[in-house]
Design a protein around this motif. Structure first.
Motif, short mmCIF file in Angstrom:
data_model
loop_
_atom_site.label_atom_id
_atom_site.label_comp_id
_atom_site.label_asym_id
_atom_site.label_seq_id
_atom_site.Cartn_x
_atom_site.Cartn_y
_atom_site.Cartn_z
N PHE A 1 -9.63 -7.07 -18.18
CA PHE A 1 -8.95 -8.31 -18.54
C PHE A 1 -9.63 -8.97 -19.73
O PHE A 1 -10.80 -8.73 -20.02
N ASP A 2 -8.89 -9.82 -20.44
CA ASP A 2 -9.52 -10.65 -21.46
C ASP A 2 -10.46 -11.64 -20.79
O ASP A 2 -10.30 -12.00 -19.62
N ALA B 1 2.16 -8.31 -7.37
CA ALA B 1 2.06 -6.86 -7.20
C ALA B 1 1.87 -6.15 -8.53
O ALA B 1 1.18 -5.13 -8.61
N GLY B 2 2.47 -6.68 -9.59
CA GLY B 2 2.33 -6.05 -10.89
C GLY B 2 0.92 -6.07 -11.44
O GLY B 2 0.54 -5.22 -12.24
N ALA B 3 0.12 -7.04 -10.99
CA ALA B 3 -1.25 -7.17 -11.49
C ALA B 3 -2.24 -6.31 -10.71
O ALA B 3 -3.41 -6.24 -11.08
N SER C 1 -2.68 -1.05 -14.57
CA SER C 1 -2.12 -1.95 -13.57
C SER C 1 -0.75 -1.42 -13.19
O SER C 1 -0.15 -0.61 -13.90
N VAL C 2 -0.26 -1.89 -12.06
CA VAL C 2 1.06 -1.45 -11.59
C VAL C 2 2.12 -1.77 -12.63
O VAL C 2 2.95 -0.94 -12.97
N MET D 1 4.56 -3.48 0.08
CA MET D 1 3.40 -2.72 0.53
C MET D 1 2.17 -3.03 -0.32
O MET D 1 1.06 -3.16 0.21
N LEU D 2 2.35 -3.18 -1.61
CA LEU D 2 1.21 -3.50 -2.47
C LEU D 2 0.62 -4.86 -2.10
O LEU D 2 -0.61 -5.04 -2.07
N ARG D 3 1.48 -5.82 -1.82
CA ARG D 3 0.98 -7.15 -1.44
C ARG D 3 0.24 -7.08 -0.11
O ARG D 3 -0.79 -7.75 0.07
N LEU D 4 0.74 -6.27 0.80
CA LEU D 4 0.07 -6.13 2.09
C LEU D 4 -1.29 -5.47 1.91
O LEU D 4 -2.30 -5.93 2.44
N LEU D 5 -1.33 -4.39 1.13
CA LEU D 5 -2.58 -3.66 0.94
C LEU D 5 -3.62 -4.47 0.17
O LEU D 5 -4.82 -4.26 0.33
N ALA D 6 -3.15 -5.39 -0.67
CA ALA D 6 -4.08 -6.17 -1.51
C ALA D 6 -4.84 -7.22 -0.72
O ALA D 6 -5.84 -7.75 -1.22
N HIS D 7 -4.41 -7.53 0.50
CA HIS D 7 -5.12 -8.52 1.31
C HIS D 7 -6.46 -7.95 1.75
O HIS D 7 -6.58 -6.76 2.04
N GLU D 8 -7.45 -8.81 1.80
CA GLU D 8 -8.82 -8.38 2.11
C GLU D 8 -8.90 -7.67 3.45
O GLU D 8 -9.66 -6.71 3.61
#
Length: 280
Positions: free
Chosen positions: A9-10, A72-74, A174-175, A212-219
């Protein structure tokens, strides 16, 4: 490039290198003013019956509801390959899927796994897994940990785990960047287990992929994140790679020379923790 964010990232935009400030606590309601007493005067019956305001209690889960939704895109994705394969990737200007003729000099995938991926259809599409470029969803993925620790894994060639992990490179995207403008079902796919495992279910429609990406991204889903796989159909152009991570300066210098030879400007970051055995 020690002053650059190692996540691609910048400056100031990475939530890891530049964590956001903790939100200020919400103001608490002022306690109800007590009725002033006038000497010799007793409070009226109406004032005794009036309810006293109580501070509002926070509802369970309110913090989670007020937190911003995960984009999700990030979500970051990672493609690992041996350093000796990088010249062919740069020469093609893209990561090329197996079915499109990728021919790595140092193959990490076991022959049986490659054959299975060439035959295994992706439900809801006219493609097989080999039509996709595979990515991990964390640099601590279990299959990569096998390489870092030199532990045999049926998905990997013996050569893959015998070579030093620092002789590999990690291409980070990134996605959203890898997906590009593609919107058709099956342009990308995600599974919470290795897509080559029998019975693995892949989400291929974007709304399902996003969920699914949002679910997997949770800690709390870290264990599933380490087994998950993200797939991108067709070639992934080099310009969609934000960062090439390496384990030491020697490899960095070789990658820098290879990029210079083709006129590419991809960032390079030396980040040894991604290439050392994972800490328990």
């Amino acid at each position: 490039m020690a002053d650059e964010c190692i996540h691609g990232f910048d400056d100031g935009l990475c939530a890891i290198c530049f964590p956001p400030k903790a939100p200020e606590p919400a103001p608490q309601p002022e306690p109800a003013a007590r009725a002033s007493r006038v000497p010799g005067r007793r409070p009226s019956a109406a004032s005794l019956r009036a309810p006293v305001a109580k501070p509002a209690r926070a509802k369970a889960g309110a913090g989670a509801l007020s937190a911003p939704p995960i984009d999700a895109g990030a979500v970051r994705i990672y493609h690992v390959t041996h350093l000796d394969n990088l010249a062919r990737i740069l020469g093609a200007g893209a990561l090329v899927p197996d079915a499109a003729g990728a021919a790595p000099l140092v193959d990490l995938s076991a022959p049986a796994v490659r054959e299975f991926r060439r035959a295994r259809a992706v439900d809801g599409t006219d493609a097989v897994i080999a039509d996709y470029v595979p990515f991990l969803l964390t640099p601590d993925a279990l299959v990569w940990n096998a390489v870092r620790e030199g532990t045999p894994d049926p998905r990997l060639t013996a050569e893959a785990v015998e070579r030093p992990a620092a002789d590999h490179v990690m291409l980070v995207s990134s996605v959203a960047a890898a997906r590009g403008a593609a919107t058709a079902d099956g342009a990308v796919a995600v599974s919470d287990v290795d897509a080559a495992l029998p019975g693995a279910e892949l989400a291929v429609a974007w709304p399902a992929v996003e969920r699914m990406l949002r679910l997997l991204a949770h800690e709390q889903e870290a264990a599933r994140l380490r087994t998950a796989e993200f797939l991108v159909r067709g070639e992934v152009p080099l310009e969609r790679i934000a960062l090439i991570a390496v384990g030491n300066e020697r490899v960095r210098d070789r990658v820098r020379a290879a990029l210079s030879a083709v006129g590419a400007k991809t960032r390079i970051a030396v980040y040894p923790p991604w290439f050392l055995p994972a800490e328990d």
